[in-house]
Enzyme design. Structure first.
Site, PDB file in Angstrom:
ATOM      1  N   ASP A 376       0.877  -1.162   0.000  1.00  0.00           N
ATOM      2  CA  ASP A 376       0.000   0.000   0.000  1.00  0.00           C
ATOM      3  C   ASP A 376       0.920   1.220   0.000  1.00  0.00           C
ATOM      4  O   ASP A 376       2.118   1.121   0.259  1.00  0.00           O
ATOM      5  CB  ASP A 376      -0.948  -0.016   1.221  1.00  0.00           C
ATOM      6  CG  ASP A 376      -2.133   0.929   1.012  1.00  0.00           C
ATOM      7  OD1 ASP A 376      -2.077   1.789   0.110  1.00  0.00           O
ATOM      8  OD2 ASP A 376      -3.134   0.816   1.752  1.00  0.00           O
TER       9      ASP A 376
HETATM   10  C1  BGC Z   1      -4.996   3.269   0.045  1.00  0.00           C
HETATM   11  C2  BGC Z   1      -5.041   2.232  -1.046  1.00  0.00           C
HETATM   12  C3  BGC Z   1      -4.914   2.889  -2.376  1.00  0.00           C
HETATM   13  C4  BGC Z   1      -3.616   3.687  -2.416  1.00  0.00           C
HETATM   14  C5  BGC Z   1      -3.377   4.370  -3.736  1.00  0.00           C
HETATM   15  C6  BGC Z   1      -3.806   4.188  -0.086  1.00  0.00           C
HETATM   16  O1  BGC Z   1      -3.951   5.275   0.749  1.00  0.00           O
HETATM   17  O2  BGC Z   1      -4.982   2.636   1.299  1.00  0.00           O
HETATM   18  O3  BGC Z   1      -6.245   1.528  -0.972  1.00  0.00           O
HETATM   19  O4  BGC Z   1      -4.966   1.946  -3.393  1.00  0.00           O
HETATM   20  O5  BGC Z   1      -3.672   4.669  -1.402  1.00  0.00           O
HETATM   21  O6  BGC Z   1      -4.243   5.406  -3.942  1.00  0.00           O
END
Ligand code: BGC
Length: 978
Positions: A376
């Site tokens: 993530d």
């Molecule tokens: C989120 C993810 C997301 C990523 C990219 C993170 O803050 O937890 O679910 O895919 O950002 O935007």
């Protein structure tokens, strides 16, 4: 940086919580992912973390200094007094002052010691699992691995590293983008959210959120929504969609991101996720199963975001992990998912993105995952440790801070291969997994055009590297490709269908619904008036005043609620609000519609008193933790309706038609809400949980209100009478507790007993149970038949052998070949795989750190041992529609494990939930079709087994199983045994 403070990322157009500045890093952090590794161990084995990351060195030094300064404080305490003795005797007041200061120093020092002590992870909480199993063992992936190996064999070390590491936040067009290998025609991969539409893009569809899809309980729609989403991604040039989400799973009803997933049960999540993945990947786009695992709340999910150096640790026992939280990921792997995203939080005191037990052990060995694990965004907390623990792709490439160009991988991964910290075959495996995934969905057939939209501007021409302060290269970045489909293939048709089917009717007294477009129903025709009078109330009925996209990532609850907020939200291309749709649906020749689309009612009551029918729209919102709306910091503060919704309904009910008017309440919500403040009011005759419908909100609610669609949505979670009924384990941890140490701890001590399993175990009557929902017609079930189709043996067959993964030369290249090519033009803060200098590349003797961990007996195929998926039972029943309208219902299968079961070898008692969902089918039956339609369920060995922690395998307990089929978790009309 003040906790919770949000910074606008100046280079981007979207707010994002910033990472700490250097000074913020002075607080000691815990580095070791594996609880049995000491700091010194990690320092020795992780040059990325310690040799080359100034920040981390600084923090590590701090830890030592902190210990030393405690001792210093003690031993140095008398010194000042000595000095004074020899010169001028201090006054009494000075003595007191000094004693006071010394006491304070002592208190602080012992506080420091205490904090340090309690922050040390308990040994063995997350056992180590090494080395990373290699991809390429599954025959369904054989061709892709062969092709991938041919390509990877031709790559240089920097080329390989380039594919594993993102180029940095906002450095390219997508929220994440990897480096390319142009020489071999391997493109830069664009990774974009997901999961309800293409984030930061134009001309796309805002589909209904996951929770609405879960509420349809319709496998076909789950697939079709995934497919349409995948098609849009393909048209926009997205290689990897960041969805579906199945974690959070819904342990905490107020969890901020529950709405991105499909409901509070592993089987519902798993089936919906698998269908979505198949849909997305059938369009040639890689899907991402996220967030693996235990990211059940937003508070403290991420280091520094909440002002603390460490993210929360979700402490989950092994059985619960298998039977609840990892279950949908197993289904995703079985469905062929190409990517899994590890989550921000720690699991059992080890960060999910460097937790070898989770990544190497469960995901790659036991579940046989063949794709790649991506972090993530900034969930990666170490360089070498994460590589060894099974991470394959660093996203968005940035290290511990946003958009600074300081990667934990990129050049550091190159260096750590050259100096022997990361074996080259680990990097080969990372790259092979990524390239094989690309082949697996057929992206080798795509023209490498790249994404045709920019996440950072709406202009046609914009910066090519938005995040770079000094690079001003420009180009056409937005081509405004319309991805929404046209004519009968327009995605809005599907959105409307999903939203209507994901709408749950929970109360319908006197058959108030469906409404009649002409107003008065025949039976109720009033002679007094010519026109039927309808009032529409509540802010949730109308559009937001300042525009449908005026809050970044939809992080405000204004106007009608059609999605939650955060990275899982999109910019609406358009939004049909309930007010105009409902107005238009009534025949204005016979109906007079008034509206007051605000939550504060006017002091004059005529607008209410004149009505025959009042429709009230109310809501409850939540989202991702980097944004907040008012006091809602991601997770909800309670389970009540927001913005005065309860009072609005009560006031409308009181005065609607002078208390005699009928009231319909429509609730748009991210999850369960407490309805007790109005559910029993006599003239509140109908209540609808419309979840988060997406862009066709108004049309979908019209379909249900007027009966064009006979409601068939079922609750994907329990609605309790009181918040406390969900149990002590259901509470968000809003504040750290003193016993936490330096990382907030969250013990999943309720184990398997979340949502309906808790209500059933404690015998608590909910307001509306999991799986519940009404229809405008009436169904009956009969003729339960249970047919055994496999042997009732305790264990699955032995784990089968997999294919042999590709192998490569382990010869390391000349380090000089990893230096930046001469004359190379660097874009400031862009992440490259090359080295600036040869510092730190000296090869040290590599030791075999860990012996090979034993392979799991539960492994051997996608989603686990193939025998787990053998059908042991076929259960069937006959469904009839005895009502006057055509309609669909959801037939649900629950099983109960043998009662009072004890393991016959160990004599230990094994506890089981009262019942667990194991299958569902949505079936359409015409009105008055009473000859019965056959509904069939295949029940697998996995469905009938529990995870035995000691044996580390699935065990089918000896004894009598209860097999029940019905219309909800508490309306199980057919009961049988096996
Ligand atoms: C989120 C993810 C997301 C990523 C990219 C993170 O803050 O937890 O679910 O895919 O950002 O935007």
């Amino acid at each position: 940086m003040a906790p919770y403070e949000s910074h606008e990322l100046r280079r981007g157009k979207y707010a994002r919580l910033d990472a700490p500045e250097d000074d913020d890093l002075d607080t000691p952090t815990r580095f070791s992912s594996e609880s049995n590794m000491t700091l010194e161990d990690l320092e020795e084995h992780d040059p990325l973390a310690f040799d080359s990351k100034i920040k981390r060195k600084k923090s590590a030094g701090d830890l030592k200094i902190r210990k030393a300064s405690y001792r210093d404080a003690e031993s140095a305490a008398p010194a000042p007094l000595e000095r004074w003795k020899g010169s001028r005797a201090p006054g009494r007041c000075c003595c007191w002052l000094l004693t006071f200061i010394a006491a304070i120093v002592l208190i602080l020092a012992s506080g420091g010691i205490w904090a340090w002590k309690v922050s040390v992870p308990k040994d063995g909480l997350s056992p180590p699992w090494y080395p990373t199993p290699k991809g390429g063992t599954d025959k369904a992936w054989a061709d892709s691995y062969t092709k991938a190996a041919d390509m990877v064999k031709q790559m240089t070390l920097p080329e390989k590293v380039n594919i594993t590491t993102g180029t940095g936040w906002s450095m390219d067009m997508c929220v994440g983008q990897t480096g390319r290998v142009a020489r071999l025609k391997f493109p830069s991969l664009c990774l974009q959210d997901g999961p309800l539409g293409i984030r930061f893009a134009d001309n796309i569809t805002a589909f209904p959120a996951g929770i609405t899809v879960g509420a349809t309980w319709n496998k076909e729609l789950m697939y079709l929504r995934g497919k349409a989403h995948g098609k849009e991604a393909r048209l926009k040039g997205v290689n990897v969609l960041l969805g579906p989400a199945m974690g959070p799973l819904g342990r905490l009803p107020a969890g901020g991101r529950n709405w991105e997933g499909f409901g509070s049960d592993p089987v519902l999540q798993g089936i919906a996720a698998a269908q979505t993945i198949k849909g997305i990947q059938d369009e040639g786009v890689m899907a991402t199963a996220k967030h693996y695992v235990g990211n059940e709340q937003e508070h403290f999910r991420q280091s520094w975001e909440w002002g603390l150096p460490n993210a929360i640790s979700s402490n989950i026992d092994d059985r619960t992990l298998h039977e609840i939280y990892a279950w949908p990921f197993a289904d995703s792997v079985k469905a062929g998912v190409t990517s899994v995203m590890c989550s921000y939080n720690q699991v059992n005191s080890s960060y999910a993105c460097q937790n070898s037990r989770l990544l190497n052990g469960i995901l790659k060995d036991e579940l046989g995952f063949q794709g790649f694990v991506q972090s993530d965004w900034l969930a990666q907390r170490s360089g070498v440790a994460s590589a060894l623990a099974g991470l394959d792709m660093s996203m968005p490439g940035d290290g511990l801070r946003w958009a600074k160009g300081d990667s934990l991988w990129g050049p550091e991964l190159t260096r750590s291969v050259l100096n022997g910290s990361v074996p080259i075959d680990r990097v080969d495996d990372m790259v092979t997994r990524i390239v094989a995934s690309w082949y697996q969905v057929g992206q080798d057939k795509w023209d490498d055009q790249g994404p045709n939209f920019s996440s950072w501007t709406n202009d046609r021409v914009g910066k090519l590297h938005e995040g770079s302060p000094s690079d001003h290269a420009m180009g056409v970045v937005n081509q405004y490709v319309n991805a929404q489909g046209e004519g009968k293939d327009a995605h809005k048709n599907l959105v409307r269908r999903v939203a209507a089917e994901g709408t749950v009717l929970v109360k319908n007294e006197d058959k108030l619904l469906p409404l009649d477009r002409k107003g008065w129903k025949k039976s109720k025709k009033s002679k007094r008036r010519t026109k039927y009078r309808v009032g529409i109330f509540g802010e949730d009925a109308r559009l937001p005043r300042e525009g449908i996209n005026h809050c970044s990532d939809q992080s405000c609850n204004e106007g009608t609620l059609a999605s939650g907020w955060g990275s899982g939200a999109v910019k609406f291309s358009y939004l049909i609000e309930p007010l105009s749709a409902v107005r238009a649906a009534f025949d204005n020749a016979t109906v007079y519609v008034t509206d007051w689309p605000e939550n504060k009612l006017p002091s004059q009551k005529e607008v209410l008193e004149d009505q025959d029918l009042c429709i009230v729209f109310v809501n409850a919102d939540s989202g991702e933790g980097y944004e907040h709306y008012g006091s809602i910091r991601g997770d909800r503060n309670d389970l009540n309706l927001q913005k005065g919704g309860d009072k609005l309904v009560q006031d409308v009910a009181k005065d609607c038609g002078k208390g005699m008017g009928d009231v319909v309440v429509v609730v748009h919500t991210v999850g369960p809400v407490i309805l007790e403040n109005f559910i029993d009011i006599v003239n509140v005759k109908a209540v609808i949980i419309a979840n988060l419908p997406g862009t066709e909100s108004g049309n979908a609610i019209v379909d249900v209100l007027f009966g064009d669609v006979n409601p068939s949505g079922r609750l994907p979670y329990t609605i309790a009478k009181n918040e406390d009924d969900y149990g002590p384990g259901s509470k968000i941890k809003y504040l750290p507790t003193p016993s936490d140490g330096l990382a907030p701890q969250q013990n999943f001590s309720e184990g398997l007993y979340i949502d309906y399993r808790h209500f059933d175990k404690q015998d608590i009557t909910p307001r509306y149970e999991f799986g519940y929902g009404l229809s405008y017609t009436q169904f009956t079930l009969s003729s339960l038949l249970i047919k055994e189709s496999g042997a009732k043996t305790s264990f699955p067959k032995p784990r089968p052998e997999g294919l042999t993964p590709p192998s490569y030369s382990t010869h390391l290249p000349d380090p000089k070949s990893a230096l930046f090519p001469e004359g190379f033009h660097k874009v400031e803060r862009y992440i490259y795989p090359w080295l600036d200098s040869l510092k730190g590349v000296k090869k040290h003797k590599s030791e075999n750190l860990q012996p090979q961990s034993p392979l799991s007996d539960a492994g051997g195929g996608p989603g686990g041992n193939p025998d787990l998926y053998t059908t042991l039972l076929t259960v069937s029943a006959s469904l009839a529609n005895i009502g006057l309208l055509d309609g669909s219902t959801v037939v649900q299968l629950y099983i109960s494990f043998p009662k009072n079961y004890t393991d016959n070898e160990t004599g230990e008692a094994v506890d089981f939930p009262v019942r667990v969902l194991r299958g569902f089918e949505k079936v359409h039956v015409e009105a008055q079709k009473t000859d019965g339609q056959l509904v069939t369920f295949e029940v697998t060995r996995r469905d009938l087994s529990y995870w035995d922690v000691k044996r580390q395998n699935w065990v089918l307990p000896v004894g009598e199983f209860g097999i029940t089929v019905g219309f909800s978790s508490r309306n199980l009309v057919l009961q049988g045994k096996w």
